[in-house]
Enzyme design. Structure first.
Site, PDB file in Angstrom:
ATOM      1  N   LYS A  11       3.114 -16.316  32.923  1.00  0.00           N
ATOM      2  CA  LYS A  11       2.892 -15.721  31.610  1.00  0.00           C
ATOM      3  C   LYS A  11       3.258 -14.221  31.585  1.00  0.00           C
ATOM      4  O   LYS A  11       3.476 -13.609  32.633  1.00  0.00           O
ATOM      5  CB  LYS A  11       1.427 -15.949  31.209  1.00  0.00           C
ATOM      6  CG  LYS A  11       1.090 -17.436  31.011  1.00  0.00           C
ATOM      7  CD  LYS A  11      -0.319 -17.612  30.450  1.00  0.00           C
ATOM      8  CE  LYS A  11      -0.628 -19.081  30.197  1.00  0.00           C
ATOM      9  NZ  LYS A  11      -1.963 -19.265  29.564  1.00  0.00           N
ATOM     10  N   TYR A  51       2.243 -24.293  21.503  1.00  0.00           N
ATOM     11  CA  TYR A  51       0.778 -24.384  21.512  1.00  0.00           C
ATOM     12  C   TYR A  51       0.214 -25.023  20.247  1.00  0.00           C
ATOM     13  O   TYR A  51      -0.964 -24.854  19.949  1.00  0.00           O
ATOM     14  CB  TYR A  51       0.165 -22.995  21.728  1.00  0.00           C
ATOM     15  CG  TYR A  51       0.236 -22.534  23.172  1.00  0.00           C
ATOM     16  CD1 TYR A  51      -0.517 -23.160  24.165  1.00  0.00           C
ATOM     17  CD2 TYR A  51       1.044 -21.471  23.540  1.00  0.00           C
ATOM     18  CE1 TYR A  51      -0.454 -22.739  25.491  1.00  0.00           C
ATOM     19  CE2 TYR A  51       1.103 -21.043  24.868  1.00  0.00           C
ATOM     20  CZ  TYR A  51       0.347 -21.686  25.834  1.00  0.00           C
ATOM     21  OH  TYR A  51       0.396 -21.268  27.151  1.00  0.00           O
ATOM     22  N   ASN A 114      -4.023 -15.033  31.561  1.00  0.00           N
ATOM     23  CA  ASN A 114      -4.455 -15.750  32.766  1.00  0.00           C
ATOM     24  C   ASN A 114      -3.309 -16.198  33.665  1.00  0.00           C
ATOM     25  O   ASN A 114      -3.390 -17.212  34.348  1.00  0.00           O
ATOM     26  CB  ASN A 114      -5.410 -16.897  32.402  1.00  0.00           C
ATOM     27  CG  ASN A 114      -4.763 -17.968  31.569  1.00  0.00           C
ATOM     28  OD1 ASN A 114      -3.601 -17.844  31.203  1.00  0.00           O
ATOM     29  ND2 ASN A 114      -5.494 -19.028  31.272  1.00  0.00           N
ATOM     30  N   HIS A 117       0.518 -21.023  33.335  1.00  0.00           N
ATOM     31  CA  HIS A 117       0.201 -22.266  32.629  1.00  0.00           C
ATOM     32  C   HIS A 117       0.482 -23.415  33.583  1.00  0.00           C
ATOM     33  O   HIS A 117       1.397 -23.339  34.394  1.00  0.00           O
ATOM     34  CB  HIS A 117       1.111 -22.400  31.394  1.00  0.00           C
ATOM     35  CG  HIS A 117       1.082 -23.775  30.784  1.00  0.00           C
ATOM     36  ND1 HIS A 117       0.107 -24.161  29.908  1.00  0.00           N
ATOM     37  CD2 HIS A 117       1.895 -24.860  30.957  1.00  0.00           C
ATOM     38  CE1 HIS A 117       0.322 -25.427  29.553  1.00  0.00           C
ATOM     39  NE2 HIS A 117       1.397 -25.862  30.172  1.00  0.00           N
ATOM     40  N   GLU A 128       6.298 -30.886  27.708  1.00  0.00           N
ATOM     41  CA  GLU A 128       6.470 -29.436  27.867  1.00  0.00           C
ATOM     42  C   GLU A 128       7.773 -29.106  28.605  1.00  0.00           C
ATOM     43  O   GLU A 128       8.479 -28.156  28.245  1.00  0.00           O
ATOM     44  CB  GLU A 128       5.259 -28.862  28.608  1.00  0.00           C
ATOM     45  CG  GLU A 128       3.994 -28.937  27.763  1.00  0.00           C
ATOM     46  CD  GLU A 128       2.710 -28.639  28.519  1.00  0.00           C
ATOM     47  OE1 GLU A 128       1.644 -28.673  27.899  1.00  0.00           O
ATOM     48  OE2 GLU A 128       2.776 -28.366  29.741  1.00  0.00           O
TER      49      GLU A 128
HETATM   50  P1  GDP Z   1      -5.234 -24.258  30.344  1.00  0.00           P
HETATM   51  O1  GDP Z   1      -4.778 -25.681  30.290  1.00  0.00           O
HETATM   52  O2  GDP Z   1      -6.089 -23.955  31.549  1.00  0.00           O
HETATM   53  O3  GDP Z   1      -4.102 -23.255  30.198  1.00  0.00           O
HETATM   54  O4  GDP Z   1      -6.211 -24.026  29.100  1.00  0.00           O
HETATM   55  P2  GDP Z   1      -6.156 -24.578  27.600  1.00  0.00           P
HETATM   56  O5  GDP Z   1      -5.071 -25.599  27.431  1.00  0.00           O
HETATM   57  O6  GDP Z   1      -7.539 -24.947  27.210  1.00  0.00           O
HETATM   58  O7  GDP Z   1      -5.767 -23.277  26.742  1.00  0.00           O
HETATM   59  C1  GDP Z   1      -4.445 -22.817  26.692  1.00  0.00           C
HETATM   60  C2  GDP Z   1      -4.440 -21.321  26.872  1.00  0.00           C
HETATM   61  O8  GDP Z   1      -5.117 -20.723  25.768  1.00  0.00           O
HETATM   62  C3  GDP Z   1      -5.197 -20.816  28.093  1.00  0.00           C
HETATM   63  O9  GDP Z   1      -4.426 -20.807  29.265  1.00  0.00           O
HETATM   64  C4  GDP Z   1      -5.574 -19.419  27.692  1.00  0.00           C
HETATM   65  O10 GDP Z   1      -4.471 -18.531  27.889  1.00  0.00           O
HETATM   66  C5  GDP Z   1      -5.813 -19.569  26.199  1.00  0.00           C
HETATM   67  N1  GDP Z   1      -7.240 -19.750  25.925  1.00  0.00           N
HETATM   68  C6  GDP Z   1      -8.022 -20.828  26.162  1.00  0.00           C
HETATM   69  N2  GDP Z   1      -9.283 -20.646  25.787  1.00  0.00           N
HETATM   70  C7  GDP Z   1      -9.317 -19.379  25.268  1.00  0.00           C
HETATM   71  C8  GDP Z   1     -10.348 -18.601  24.693  1.00  0.00           C
HETATM   72  O11 GDP Z   1     -11.526 -19.013  24.568  1.00  0.00           O
HETATM   73  N3  GDP Z   1     -10.001 -17.353  24.265  1.00  0.00           N
HETATM   74  C9  GDP Z   1      -8.720 -16.860  24.398  1.00  0.00           C
HETATM   75  N4  GDP Z   1      -8.449 -15.626  23.943  1.00  0.00           N
HETATM   76  N5  GDP Z   1      -7.718 -17.585  24.938  1.00  0.00           N
HETATM   77  C10 GDP Z   1      -8.018 -18.820  25.378  1.00  0.00           C
END
Ligand code: GDP
Length: 139
Positions: A11, A51, A114, A117, A128
């Site tokens: 990222k 997304y 973070n 991905h 994807e």
């Molecule tokens: P991943 O599969 O671990 O990447 O997590 P998810 O698919 O649930 O979410 C996609 C991305 O959205 C995450 O990697 C984070 O960058 C972002 N994200 C998820 N939850 C949050 C949140 O509560 N707050 C914010 N600001 N970003 C989030």
């Protein structure tokens, strides 16, 4: 259909911090082969479409804005049990909860910035990967 491929992005935070090489090294050291790789700066439309599944979530706009804040590396990775093993290698979404030694524990700053991905299922890995790479760009 189960596959041995997953999809990853390094990222904008990790790319801007100069950590892409170190992260790719960890990925390779853990037995993954890179079968497609691209350095790209996503547009708002592209990040929004990628997304789309999170469109109704409160963090969607922040996520799209963050993912367009700088260039990223996108890659398709191959290894046995690729999807599940890669989720273990990157650690929890929130780096505060990511296990020691995981990529997010080492390089992520916050839940949105973070570092990486990783696809959460074989089906999403295929969707994807196809979002970023056509069939002439995957080997
Ligand atoms: P991943 O599969 O671990 O990447 O997590 P998810 O698919 O649930 O979410 C996609 C991305 O959205 C995450 O990697 C984070 O960058 C972002 N994200 C998820 N939850 C949050 C949140 O509560 N707050 C914010 N600001 N970003 C989030």
């Amino acid at each position: 259909m189960a596959t041995n491929r997953t999809f990853t992005m390094i990222k904008p935070d990790a790319t801007a911090a100069g950590n892409a090489g170190k992260i790719l090294d960890i990925i390779l050291e853990n037995g993954y082969k890179v079968v497609a790789l691209k350095y790209i700066h996503l547009s708002t439309a592209q990040a929004g479409a990628f997304y789309e599944i999170h469109k109704e979530r409160p963090f969607y706009n922040d996520l799209v804005s963050f993912m367009t804040s700088g260039p990223i590396y996108a890659a398709i990775l191959e290894k046995e049990n690729a999807v599940a093993d890669f989720r273990t290698l990157i650690g929890a979404t929130n780096p505060a909860e990511a296990a020691p030694g995981t990529i997010r524990n080492l390089f992520a700053k916050s839940i949105d910035a973070n570092a990486v991905h990783g696809s959460d299922s074989d089906e999403n890995a295929m969707i994807e990967g196809a979002f970023f790479f056509n069939r002439f760009e995957r080997f």
